[in-house]
Design a protein around this motif. Structure first.
Motif, mmCIF file in Angstrom:
data_model
loop_
_atom_site.group_PDB
_atom_site.id
_atom_site.type_symbol
_atom_site.label_atom_id
_atom_site.label_comp_id
_atom_site.label_asym_id
_atom_site.label_seq_id
_atom_site.Cartn_x
_atom_site.Cartn_y
_atom_site.Cartn_z
ATOM 1 N N ARG A 73 -7.337 -5.711 -2.058
ATOM 2 C CA ARG A 73 -6.832 -6.543 -1.103
ATOM 3 C C ARG A 73 -5.676 -5.150 -0.372
ATOM 4 N NH1 ARG A 73 -3.916 -11.939 -3.132
ATOM 5 N NH2 ARG A 73 -2.793 -10.054 -3.357
ATOM 6 N N MET A 74 -5.515 -5.169 0.772
ATOM 7 C CA MET A 74 -4.616 -3.786 1.120
ATOM 8 C C MET A 74 -3.542 -4.212 0.675
ATOM 9 S SD MET A 74 -2.995 -3.870 5.300
ATOM 10 C CE MET A 74 -4.841 -3.144 5.579
ATOM 11 N N GLY A 75 -2.530 -5.239 0.655
ATOM 12 C CA GLY A 75 -1.807 -5.538 -0.140
ATOM 13 C C GLY A 75 -1.137 -4.999 -1.424
ATOM 14 N N ASP A 76 -2.369 -4.801 -2.577
ATOM 15 C CA ASP A 76 -1.734 -4.509 -3.598
ATOM 16 C C ASP A 76 -2.721 -2.719 -3.375
ATOM 17 O OD1 ASP A 76 -2.068 -7.340 -4.512
ATOM 18 O OD2 ASP A 76 -4.498 -7.753 -4.425
ATOM 19 N N ILE A 77 -2.958 -2.315 -2.802
ATOM 20 C CA ILE A 77 -3.198 -0.752 -2.246
ATOM 21 C C ILE A 77 -2.167 -0.302 -2.250
ATOM 22 C CG2 ILE A 77 -4.335 0.846 -0.518
ATOM 23 C CD1 ILE A 77 -6.381 -1.298 -0.558
ATOM 24 N N GLY A 132 -1.061 -6.235 8.000
ATOM 25 C CA GLY A 132 -1.107 -4.498 8.421
ATOM 26 C C GLY A 132 -0.009 -4.940 9.517
ATOM 27 N N ALA A 133 -0.535 -5.929 10.493
ATOM 28 C CA ALA A 133 0.709 -6.168 11.563
ATOM 29 C C ALA A 133 1.769 -5.991 11.234
ATOM 30 C CB ALA A 133 -0.262 -7.030 12.962
ATOM 31 N N LEU A 134 1.725 -7.322 10.173
ATOM 32 C CA LEU A 134 3.577 -7.711 9.778
ATOM 33 C C LEU A 134 3.849 -6.227 9.450
ATOM 34 C CD1 LEU A 134 2.933 -11.137 8.267
ATOM 35 C CD2 LEU A 134 4.192 -10.886 10.006
ATOM 36 N N LEU A 135 3.392 -5.679 8.158
ATOM 37 C CA LEU A 135 3.689 -3.801 7.894
ATOM 38 C C LEU A 135 4.283 -3.041 9.017
ATOM 39 C CD1 LEU A 135 1.059 -4.225 5.405
ATOM 40 C CD2 LEU A 135 3.542 -4.178 5.307
ATOM 41 N N VAL A 136 4.015 -3.039 10.757
ATOM 42 C CA VAL A 136 4.266 -2.647 11.293
ATOM 43 C C VAL A 136 5.427 -2.693 11.833
ATOM 44 C CG1 VAL A 136 3.077 -0.953 13.280
ATOM 45 C CG2 VAL A 136 1.812 -1.430 11.381
ATOM 46 N N GLU A 137 4.414 -4.142 12.222
ATOM 47 C CA GLU A 137 6.446 -4.672 12.855
ATOM 48 C C GLU A 137 7.826 -4.485 12.345
ATOM 49 O OE1 GLU A 137 5.063 -8.483 13.866
ATOM 50 O OE2 GLU A 137 3.905 -7.993 15.272
ATOM 51 N N ARG A 138 7.278 -4.688 11.202
ATOM 52 C CA ARG A 138 8.689 -5.078 10.149
ATOM 53 C C ARG A 138 9.456 -2.872 10.084
ATOM 54 N NH1 ARG A 138 7.407 -9.204 11.483
ATOM 55 N NH2 ARG A 138 8.301 -10.998 10.052
ATOM 56 N N GLY A 139 8.649 -2.022 10.178
ATOM 57 C CA GLY A 139 8.860 -1.012 10.480
ATOM 58 C C GLY A 139 8.474 -0.213 8.647
ATOM 59 N N GLU A 168 -0.484 4.642 11.206
ATOM 60 C CA GLU A 168 -1.622 5.756 10.798
ATOM 61 C C GLU A 168 -2.224 5.033 9.022
ATOM 62 O OE1 GLU A 168 -2.410 10.024 9.756
ATOM 63 O OE2 GLU A 168 -0.338 9.592 11.143
ATOM 64 N N MET A 169 -1.344 4.561 8.258
ATOM 65 C CA MET A 169 -0.946 4.233 7.080
ATOM 66 C C MET A 169 -2.404 3.382 6.775
ATOM 67 S SD MET A 169 -1.114 4.829 3.738
ATOM 68 C CE MET A 169 -0.103 5.837 3.936
ATOM 69 N N ILE A 170 -2.033 2.076 7.833
ATOM 70 C CA ILE A 170 -3.066 1.068 7.823
ATOM 71 C C ILE A 170 -4.709 1.740 8.307
ATOM 72 C CG2 ILE A 170 -3.303 -1.011 8.647
ATOM 73 C CD1 ILE A 170 -0.958 -1.027 7.204
ATOM 74 N N ALA A 171 -4.621 2.324 9.142
ATOM 75 C CA ALA A 171 -5.852 3.060 9.621
ATOM 76 C C ALA A 171 -6.548 3.765 7.775
ATOM 77 C CB ALA A 171 -5.656 3.821 10.674
ATOM 78 N N LYS A 192 -14.793 2.292 3.052
ATOM 79 C CA LYS A 192 -15.556 3.483 3.012
ATOM 80 C C LYS A 192 -16.018 4.112 4.016
ATOM 81 C CE LYS A 192 -17.352 1.318 -0.973
ATOM 82 N NZ LYS A 192 -18.718 0.870 -2.677
ATOM 83 N N LEU A 193 -15.318 4.413 4.506
ATOM 84 C CA LEU A 193 -15.700 4.878 5.811
ATOM 85 C C LEU A 193 -14.362 6.202 5.751
ATOM 86 C CD1 LEU A 193 -15.643 3.048 8.355
ATOM 87 C CD2 LEU A 193 -17.834 4.056 8.105
ATOM 88 N N PRO A 194 -14.408 8.059 6.434
ATOM 89 C CA PRO A 194 -13.832 8.850 6.709
ATOM 90 C C PRO A 194 -12.740 8.408 8.116
ATOM 91 C CG PRO A 194 -15.674 9.704 7.501
ATOM 92 C CD PRO A 194 -15.653 8.409 7.121
ATOM 93 N N PHE A 195 -11.193 8.939 7.142
ATOM 94 C CA PHE A 195 -10.017 8.535 7.865
ATOM 95 C C PHE A 195 -10.074 10.184 8.780
ATOM 96 C CE2 PHE A 195 -6.255 9.613 9.198
ATOM 97 C CZ PHE A 195 -5.763 8.710 10.252
#
Length: 81
Positions: free
Chosen positions: A16-20, A48-55, A60-63, A71-74
Motif C-alpha cells: 500500500r502507498m501509505g505503508d511505502i 495521493g491527492a490528500l498527501l499533495v493537498e496537505r503539502g 512527483e513522489m506519488i508518481a 512495475k513501470l519506470p518513472f
C-alpha cells in the motif's frame, strides 16, 4: 537525495502507498492513520491527492510510488524538450 523504497513484498504483492511512504520516512504513522480516517469519513479522495493537498509530499513522489507499484519506470519528462 534519492529516496528508495520497496513497492512489493517478498512474495511479489503490491504494498500500500501509505505503508511505502511511512517506511521511506515521508509520512508518519500518525499522519497516515489520520488521512485514512479522513478518507473513510466520506471524502472519497485518493490518498495521493490528500498527501499533495496537505503539502506532505509532491506529485512527483506519488508518481514514483505509483510507477514502482505498477512495475513501470518513472520518467521525469521535465528533463526532455
Amino acid at each position: 537525495v534519492e529516496i528508495t523504497f520497496e513497492a512489493h513484498d517478498p512474495a511479489g504483492h503490491k504494498r500500500r502507498m501509505g505503508d511505502i511512504l511511512v517506511e521511506a520516512g515521508i509520512l508518519s504513522s500518525e499522519q497516515l492513520e489520520s488521512l485514512l480516517a479522513e478518507q473513510s469519513g466520506g471524502k472519497h479522495k485518493r490518498l495521493g491527492a490528500l498527501l499533495v493537498e496537505r503539502g506532505i509530499t509532491s506529485e512527483e513522489m506519488i508518481a514514483k510510488v505509483l510507477a514502482a507499484q505498477l512495475k513501470l519506470p518513472f520518467v521525469d519528462l521535465s528533463a526532455f524538450e
